[in-house]
Write an enzyme that holds these catalytic residues in place. Structure first.
Site, PDB file in Angstrom:
ATOM      1  N   ARG A 111      21.400  15.506  17.081  1.00  0.00           N
ATOM      2  CA  ARG A 111      20.140  16.136  16.688  1.00  0.00           C
ATOM      3  C   ARG A 111      19.605  16.993  17.820  1.00  0.00           C
ATOM      4  O   ARG A 111      20.072  16.889  18.954  1.00  0.00           O
ATOM      5  CB  ARG A 111      19.100  15.104  16.263  1.00  0.00           C
ATOM      6  CG  ARG A 111      18.615  14.218  17.389  1.00  0.00           C
ATOM      7  CD  ARG A 111      17.450  13.344  16.925  1.00  0.00           C
ATOM      8  NE  ARG A 111      17.073  12.398  17.962  1.00  0.00           N
ATOM      9  CZ  ARG A 111      16.154  11.461  17.812  1.00  0.00           C
ATOM     10  NH1 ARG A 111      15.510  11.325  16.666  1.00  0.00           N
ATOM     11  NH2 ARG A 111      15.847  10.652  18.793  1.00  0.00           N
ATOM     12  N   CYS A 115      18.606  25.690  21.511  1.00  0.00           N
ATOM     13  CA  CYS A 115      18.136  26.194  22.796  1.00  0.00           C
ATOM     14  C   CYS A 115      16.656  26.565  22.689  1.00  0.00           C
ATOM     15  O   CYS A 115      16.266  27.300  21.782  1.00  0.00           O
ATOM     16  CB  CYS A 115      18.973  27.414  23.169  1.00  0.00           C
ATOM     17  SG  CYS A 115      18.139  28.501  24.334  1.00  0.00           S
ATOM     18  N   GLU A 150       9.171  15.151  19.097  1.00  0.00           N
ATOM     19  CA  GLU A 150       9.522  14.808  20.484  1.00  0.00           C
ATOM     20  C   GLU A 150      10.222  15.969  21.185  1.00  0.00           C
ATOM     21  O   GLU A 150      11.386  15.867  21.604  1.00  0.00           O
ATOM     22  CB  GLU A 150      10.383  13.548  20.528  1.00  0.00           C
ATOM     23  CG  GLU A 150       9.613  12.307  20.181  1.00  0.00           C
ATOM     24  CD  GLU A 150      10.370  11.020  20.486  1.00  0.00           C
ATOM     25  OE1 GLU A 150      11.610  11.071  20.619  1.00  0.00           O
ATOM     26  OE2 GLU A 150       9.725   9.971  20.591  1.00  0.00           O
ATOM     27  N   CYS A 158      17.815  23.647  29.361  1.00  0.00           N
ATOM     28  CA  CYS A 158      18.962  24.378  28.844  1.00  0.00           C
ATOM     29  C   CYS A 158      19.250  25.518  29.830  1.00  0.00           C
ATOM     30  O   CYS A 158      18.327  26.227  30.235  1.00  0.00           O
ATOM     31  CB  CYS A 158      18.654  24.921  27.454  1.00  0.00           C
ATOM     32  SG  CYS A 158      19.934  26.022  26.826  1.00  0.00           S
ATOM     33  N   CYS A 160      21.535  28.072  29.384  1.00  0.00           N
ATOM     34  CA  CYS A 160      22.361  29.113  28.751  1.00  0.00           C
ATOM     35  C   CYS A 160      21.896  30.520  29.178  1.00  0.00           C
ATOM     36  O   CYS A 160      20.877  30.684  29.849  1.00  0.00           O
ATOM     37  CB  CYS A 160      22.311  28.960  27.230  1.00  0.00           C
ATOM     38  SG  CYS A 160      20.794  29.587  26.489  1.00  0.00           S
ATOM     39  N   CYS A 163      18.431  31.467  28.012  1.00  0.00           N
ATOM     40  CA  CYS A 163      17.400  30.885  28.876  1.00  0.00           C
ATOM     41  C   CYS A 163      17.326  31.630  30.211  1.00  0.00           C
ATOM     42  O   CYS A 163      16.236  31.819  30.763  1.00  0.00           O
ATOM     43  CB  CYS A 163      17.662  29.400  29.117  1.00  0.00           C
ATOM     44  SG  CYS A 163      17.168  28.381  27.702  1.00  0.00           S
ATOM     45  N   GLU A 308       4.568   6.648  17.000  1.00  0.00           N
ATOM     46  CA  GLU A 308       5.735   5.771  16.836  1.00  0.00           C
ATOM     47  C   GLU A 308       5.752   4.703  17.914  1.00  0.00           C
ATOM     48  O   GLU A 308       5.456   4.987  19.077  1.00  0.00           O
ATOM     49  CB  GLU A 308       7.048   6.537  17.031  1.00  0.00           C
ATOM     50  CG  GLU A 308       7.360   7.642  16.088  1.00  0.00           C
ATOM     51  CD  GLU A 308       8.670   8.326  16.495  1.00  0.00           C
ATOM     52  OE1 GLU A 308       9.477   7.717  17.221  1.00  0.00           O
ATOM     53  OE2 GLU A 308       8.870   9.474  16.100  1.00  0.00           O
TER      54      GLU A 308
HETATM   55  C1  GLA Z   1      12.151   8.656  18.875  1.00  0.00           C
HETATM   56  C2  GLA Z   1      12.298   9.583  17.692  1.00  0.00           C
HETATM   57  C3  GLA Z   1      12.629   8.857  16.429  1.00  0.00           C
HETATM   58  C4  GLA Z   1      13.646   7.764  16.685  1.00  0.00           C
HETATM   59  C5  GLA Z   1      13.084   6.817  17.725  1.00  0.00           C
HETATM   60  C6  GLA Z   1      14.010   5.637  17.981  1.00  0.00           C
HETATM   61  O1  GLA Z   1      10.885   8.223  19.057  1.00  0.00           O
HETATM   62  O2  GLA Z   1      11.168  10.374  17.482  1.00  0.00           O
HETATM   63  O3  GLA Z   1      13.162   9.817  15.517  1.00  0.00           O
HETATM   64  O4  GLA Z   1      14.814   8.331  17.151  1.00  0.00           O
HETATM   65  O5  GLA Z   1      12.961   7.535  18.921  1.00  0.00           O
HETATM   66  O6  GLA Z   1      13.574   4.849  19.059  1.00  0.00           O
HETATM   67 ZN    ZN Z   2      19.078  28.013  26.389  1.00  0.00          ZN
END
Ligand code: GLA
Ligand code: ZN
EC number: 3.2.1.23
Length: 661
Positions: A111, A115, A150, A158, A160, A163, A308
């Protein structure tokens, strides 16, 4: 549009219905009601489901689940779904993939493989955000926008070529001329003088140490670049979906150092954060409290949103122990005590497939017939019972200054000691004060300091002239200001402040340091009181009372703790890493000199934090210890829904939120 839940503390988490067949959705909604869930964050990683091919959108499934959530009265924090690009995008434009310091491409299949400087990625993301904002801005379930996810968790820095080019533009804007850049970077050293911006590169792998100011600027550039990315999405939302608050989830974890959140926070309609425990066992109280106070500092003292955390185990450590039953409630209420007004988790239903299937969730693999889900449902009741606390602010008269840029600058190689780890002393100080019942605000050095009776300046290696002046002014006005070793040494270009350390504070403290003498790991020096480790100095008290000095060794006779009267306050200097007992007693002297009282007098192991709203106040009591405790208090406990007459008994892990008066 729906309001963010306001008669309860919003309770819920990330919801990923696309991972499940349609029939599970009905059960999801029923279980959410059962658990008291009042919000979900929807669609965070849904890009490839929402836009299966370029420019062709499939919103049918999102329409349906949004409708079901609206009907159930559950507020949606709708993601812009741009956290992770779909495979068609990275296949068509492999140049959007990030590159590591040694030139390795970070491929898709995980995931966040994009860049931060890529205009192709930015435009593709904006197209999706525009579609979502147009389609859902009047939806009855929509209560908040959740931009990306996040930022920088995996794709910064990065290195590259895109950048590299963007870094040059950023530098031209910052410095205006090569002369100024050459001066700021100190390029007279090691033949680094640039004669054309085109010669400048990101600090890629080099034979030996990088230019430290180049590295510092590259970190600033990375943080700024992603911030511009956030602002770009936010502008679309503000335009097409006015009135709906916009946030992105920060990562309040001590180890996360990629973004300068103090720069980011003013752009959030509400500050939200994720918090995961690196060690779910042991005693997470100090870490939870510290990060809660950091997040509240980012929010300018206002309540914040815990987007979270985990109900139990994470899955990103070699071994991932479960949380004890009950710990989720105590951890959540610790966040609330420190200013959270929302309790969120990753994620609603534990995945059956994919890289996070062994990460805990509100609904575990075992299903709703489980002790964990019963705990989750109990926490939902508590979140509802605590609704009246919403909007109140945490009381603190002690400030600890904390700066990501000081951390960046100090954390480089080729420094006096790698054994002085920012923010170790800040966290230790916070922990010892917390044990004394003292609540601290953890704030940026440029924050307003006038409300604080005590200002602690731990290892603030880099400080601007303005911030140093503001810290000195706090003492003039009457605060007890406590500065530690490795503070005030350099300016914002990482240039040493000459004439005796600690540069920005030498006259203020009345202490002049001529040379450092860092101690090897494990070594310590005897002091006239206690011991010092990690750091010592050849120093003289030029205009300060010496309270502790070195009893022997190479710096014998040098001061280790001093105090100087300044205006109606005082300037204290701690020149070594005192042993915990000595540091505890030093902090006690500073606190007593300021006349600061604890939130409540509580037994060891119990944390007490007060939130206040005008005349109303709530005292949070959290038993982090292993035994039952009794605390003298009067009022009404929202957690147990019972009046408290003179004393409350808290079992191990027990929590109370006492409405006072
Ligand atoms: C981060 C991400 C979530 C998940 C949790 C797992 O906080 O935002 O998508 O991956 O970590 O701890
Ligand atoms: Zn880059």
């Amino acid at each position: 549009m729906r309001n963010w839940p306001d008669d309860v503390l919003a309770y819920g988490g990330d919801y990923n219905p696309e991972q499940w067949p349609r029939e599970v959705w009905e059960e999801d909604i029923a279980l959410m009601k059962q658990a008291g869930v009042s919000f979900v964050s929807l669609g965070i990683f849904s890009w490839s489901w929402l836009e299966p091919t370029k420019g062709e959108y499939d919103f049918a499934w999102l329409d349906e689940i949004m409708g079901m959530l609206a009907e159930a009265g559950i507020a949606v924090d709708l993601a812009t779904a741009t956290a992770s690009p779909p495979p068609w995008l990275t296949t068509a434009y492999p140049e959007i993939l990030p590159v590591t310091i040694d030139g390795t491409t970070l491929y898709p299949g995980s995931r966040q493989s994009w860049c931060p400087s890529s205009p192709i990625f930015r435009d593709a993301a904006r197209a999706l955000v525009t579609q979502l904002a147009q389609r859902y801005h009047q939806h009855p379930a929509l209560a908040m926008w959740h931009v990306s996810n996040e930022y920088a968790c995996h794709n910064l820095p990065c290195y590259c070529d895109t950048c590299a080019a963007a870094f040059r533009v950023w530098l031209e804007r910052r410095y205006g001329s090569l002369d100024r850049l050459n001066h700021a970077w100190g390029t007279a050293f090691w033949s680094q003088r640039y004669t054309d911006f085109e010669q400048i590169l990101p600090p890629r792998t080099t034979p030996t140490f990088h230019n430290p100011t180049q590295v510092l600027d590259f970190k600033r550039f990375g943080s700024d670049t992603l911030l511009q990315h956030f602002i770009g999405e936010k502008e679309i939302l503000a335009d097409l979906s006015p009135g709906v608050p916009v946030t992105t989830n920060f990562m309040s974890m001590t180890g996360f150092r990629h973004l300068d959140y103090h720069q980011w926070a003013p752009h959030q309609d509400i500050v939200s954060t994720d918090h995961y425990l690196v060690n779910t066992l042991g005693h997470p109280g100090p870490e939870l409290a510290f990060q809660g106070d950091v997040t509240r500092g980012l929010a300018g003292g206002a309540p914040w949103l815990l987007m979270e955390h985990s109900t139990s185990a994470v899955n990103w450590q070699p071994v991932n122990p479960a949380k004890a039953l009950g710990q989720t409630i105590r951890d959540s209420l610790t966040h609330v005590a420190h200013g959270a007004d929302t309790i969120g988790f990753f994620q609603w239903r534990q995945s059956r497939a994919g890289a996070e299937k062994w990460h805990s969730a509100l609904v575990p693999h075992a299903g709703a017939d489980s002790a964990r889900f019963r705990e989750v449902a109990r926490l939902g009741e508590i979140a509802a019972a605590l609704g009246e606390v919403k909007g109140s602010r945490v009381e603190a008269s002690v400030a600890i200054l904390y700066d990501f840029q000081a951390q960046w600058a100090w954390s480089g190689p080729a420094m006096p000691s790698a054994d002085v780890d920012y923010p170790e002393i800040a966290q230790l100080t916070h922990r010892l004060l917390r044990e004394r019942g003292i609540t601290c605000d953890v704030i940026h050095p440029s924050a307003e300091l006038s409300a604080y009776a005590v200002v602690i300046v731990p290892t603030l290696y880099l400080v601007t002239d303005d911030d140093a002046a503001s810290i000195r002014a706090a003492a003039e006005r009457g605060a007890q200001v406590l500065v530690t070793y490795v503070s005030g040494l350099v300016d914002e270009n990482d240039h040493v402040r000459l004439g005796g350390y600690p540069g920005a504070f030498t006259d203020f403290l009345g202490v002049r340091v001529e040379e450092f003498n860092p101690l090897l790991p494990g070594d310590s020096l005897a002091l006239s009181r206690g011991t010092g480790a990690r750091w010592s100095e050849f120093a003289t008290a030029t205009d300060a009372e010496v309270l502790i000095s070195y009893a022997g060794g190479p710096v014998a006779g040098s001061p280790a703790l001093t105090c100087r009267r300044v205006g109606s306050g005082a300037a204290w200097y701690a020149g070594t890493r005192f042993d915990d007992d000595t540091w505890r007693s030093v902090l006690g002297e500073v606190i007593d000199a300021a006349g600061v009282e604890p939130a409540a007098y509580v037994p060891a192991g119990v944390e007490a934090v007060r939130r206040r709203s005008g005349e109303r106040s709530w005292l949070f009591l959290l038993n982090h210890g292993a035994g039952e405790v009794r605390v003298a208090v009067d009022g009404y406990d929202l957690v147990s829904a019972a009046s408290v007459d003179s004393e409350i008994v808290l079992p191990p892990g027990g929590c109370a939120a006492i409405r006072e008066g």
